[in-house]
Design a protein around this motif. Structure first.
Motif, mmCIF file in Angstrom:
data_model
loop_
_atom_site.group_PDB
_atom_site.id
_atom_site.type_symbol
_atom_site.label_atom_id
_atom_site.label_comp_id
_atom_site.label_asym_id
_atom_site.label_seq_id
_atom_site.Cartn_x
_atom_site.Cartn_y
_atom_site.Cartn_z
ATOM 1 N N SER A 113 0.832 -1.208 0.000
ATOM 2 C CA SER A 113 0.000 0.000 0.000
ATOM 3 C C SER A 113 0.865 1.256 0.000
ATOM 4 C CB SER A 113 -0.922 0.004 1.217
ATOM 5 O OG SER A 113 -1.755 -1.131 1.230
ATOM 6 N N LEU A 116 2.291 1.741 -3.479
ATOM 7 C CA LEU A 116 1.237 2.184 -4.396
ATOM 8 C C LEU A 116 0.898 3.647 -4.151
ATOM 9 C CD1 LEU A 116 -0.642 1.047 -6.629
ATOM 10 C CD2 LEU A 116 -2.367 0.688 -4.839
ATOM 11 N N PRO A 322 -3.272 3.749 -11.379
ATOM 12 C CA PRO A 322 -2.560 2.546 -11.832
ATOM 13 C C PRO A 322 -3.428 1.633 -12.681
ATOM 14 C CG PRO A 322 -3.242 2.264 -9.565
ATOM 15 C CD PRO A 322 -3.644 3.656 -9.955
ATOM 16 N N VAL A 327 -0.864 -3.045 -10.798
ATOM 17 C CA VAL A 327 -1.129 -3.305 -9.386
ATOM 18 C C VAL A 327 -0.695 -4.720 -9.021
ATOM 19 C CG1 VAL A 327 -2.923 -3.504 -7.623
ATOM 20 C CG2 VAL A 327 -3.011 -1.635 -9.279
ATOM 21 N N LEU A 330 3.099 -4.919 -8.931
ATOM 22 C CA LEU A 330 3.630 -4.265 -7.738
ATOM 23 C C LEU A 330 3.410 -5.134 -6.506
ATOM 24 C CD1 LEU A 330 4.961 -1.719 -6.592
ATOM 25 C CD2 LEU A 330 2.673 -0.747 -6.286
#
Length: 478
Positions: A113, A116, A322, A327, A330
């Protein structure tokens, strides 16, 4: 033959007014932990050091983002350290591996998180080209930090660089091949003419005036003095308070005095800068004149500040949000690093409570060096802009532009010296010959080479016969 007025001579460069370099480095503070920490520790949290030049970069704005980025990381590290503590308790003492696994998953979600949010959250999105506003940078975290950032900002408006180490021009990029020459100022231009005496300050002004007419991109002209940080402690001109920072600027009168009476550890230069490629390529030439009773020595030091490394431009490749595949990638890429982040989190959480890297203890040690041993190097340790620059040109035309700019500036400098000498009845034939050699044939005297009255030598311990000089065809100079 009057040069620019004092305000023009001491004006701080504007570097074309481009803000891309600043926002790229602000983004780097969020994306690279080591870079963000080094900005705070080696620049913002140093109360005794000078600040290196950072062409086309607003250093206080970058530092404000660096403090904010470090605060975000500290918050994450506190969460990870707490999760690591509970994980060890449940795994080693309670004997509940299932709960420990759940805590590890929670740690992974925290790391994922955070990454991101770093790329697509408000701080990074505010650095996009269409949204960047330097005035909207995060506020300083304390009054002490605000004061230091204000002091650091004053260096960009000053004309003094206090350097540490070998090169005084470190903030301006990579040193190129320097050159120097000397010629006799007592030789008359023709029989019966007595050479006129002149003030070297007038020569600086004349050369600056001629350079100001060059049609180069974003041309900036400044006068700057470079001071050895290890030798400034007892010099109240540059260090009024030994427990403070070196001065940011000196008066035009002090600058002119240094031109007339050269010193070993404080040297004035006329700096000429041309900024291109969105502010990322800065080509400079620093020129210094040393006058004696019978001769004038001209010293020139070219530098090139290369564009930023590609990884610092990642902010321009980020979409407003994104892509689902990104996502997933990542999430996968943060799984293994979560283990290392967890292990390092306790120490990072503790260290984060001292955002200035234990500044109190470091300053006490420095104060002892200053007051007891009476020795300290006040020179800048880190060049914010140069440390993020690449090691070479990234495009063919960047290298071509740097070469063109340096040749144009060198030619104008040498031409202005010839004009000045002729106006004062000084013989210039030898000077013109050397001018032609340097500009038209690319011969730069450096690394043990020498330029004498009848020869130009290039390379280590080399020499060129005066017969060769006479064989080279003369060209017209503008």
């Amino acid at each position: 033959m009057k040069g620019p007025d004092p305000a023009r001579r001491t004006a701080a460069p504007g570097w074309g007014g481009n803000r891309d370099v600043t926002r790229y480095l602000c983004a780097a503070a969020y994306l690279e932990r080591a870079y963000g920490r080094s900005l705070v520790k080696e620049v913002a949290a140093e109360p005794h050091l000078g600040v290196a030049a950072a062409p086309a970069c607003d250093v206080p704005v970058v530092l404000r983002h660096a403090y904010h980025a470090n605060m975000r990381r500290h918050g994450r590290d506190i969460v990870l350290a707490s999760l690591l503590l509970f994980l060890l308790v449940f795994y080693l003492w309670v004997g509940r591996p299932g709960v420990s696994l759940s805590l590890f998953v929670l740690a992974w979600v925290t790391v994922f998180s955070f990454e991101l949010a770093t790329k697509y959250g408000a701080p990074m999105q505010s650095l996009r080209p269409d949204r960047f506003d330097p005035a909207a940078a995060p506020e300083p975290i304390s009054l002490g930090v605000a004061v230091r950032l204000r002091e650091i900002g004053e260096y960009a408006e000053g004309n003094v660089t206090t350097y540490s180490g070998y090169s005084p021009f470190a903030g301006y990029g990579t040193d190129r091949d320097a050159w120097s020459l000397a010629f006799d100022v007592t030789s008359p231009s023709r029989p019966g003419v007595e050479p006129q005496d002149f003030d070297v300050v007038d020569l600086y002004s004349h050369v600056a005036g001629r350079l100001a007419t060059l049609g180069l991109p974003c041309l900036e002209i400044e006068e700057r003095v470079f001071v050895d940080g290890a030798a400034v402690r007892e010099d109240r001109r540059f260090l009024p308070d030994p427990l403070g920072r070196p001065v940011t600027a000196i008066t035009p009168g002090t600058m002119d005095a240094l031109k007339r009476a050269p010193e070993e550890k404080a040297r004035p230069y006329l700096g000429v800068h041309s900024t291109g490629w969105g502010g990322e390529l800065v080509t400079s030439l620093f020129v210094r004149f040393v006058r004696s009773d019978s001769s004038l020595v001209v010293e020139a030091a070219p530098t090139v500040l290369f564009p930023l490394r590609d990884r610092y431009r990642v902010v321009d490749t980020l979409m407003p949000g994104p892509h689902p595949l990104e996502v997933l990638l990542l999430a996968a890429n943060t799984l293994v690093p979560t283990v290392f982040e967890l292990m390092a989190s306790p120490w990072r959480a503790i260290a984060g409570f001292a955002p200035d890297s234990w500044m109190y203890f470091r300053v006490r040690a420095q104060d002892k060096l200053i007051t007891r041993l009476r020795r300290f190097d006040y020179g800048a340790r880190q060049a914010v802009r140069r440390n993020a620059a690449d090691d070479s040109h990234q495009r063919y035309f960047q290298e071509a532009d740097s070469g063109m700019v340096l040749k144009a500036i060198e030619k104008r400098v040498l031409g202005a010296i010839v004009e000045f000498a002729e106006a004062h009845g000084i013989h210039t034939d030898e000077l013109v010959q050397r001018q032609e050699m340097i500009i038209n044939h690319g011969i730069i005297a450096s690394h043990g080479a020498s330029v004498h009255a009848s020869s130009v030598a290039s390379g280590e311990n080399s020499s060129v016969s005066s017969k060769i000089l006479r064989a080279i065809p003369r060209v017209k100079m503008d």
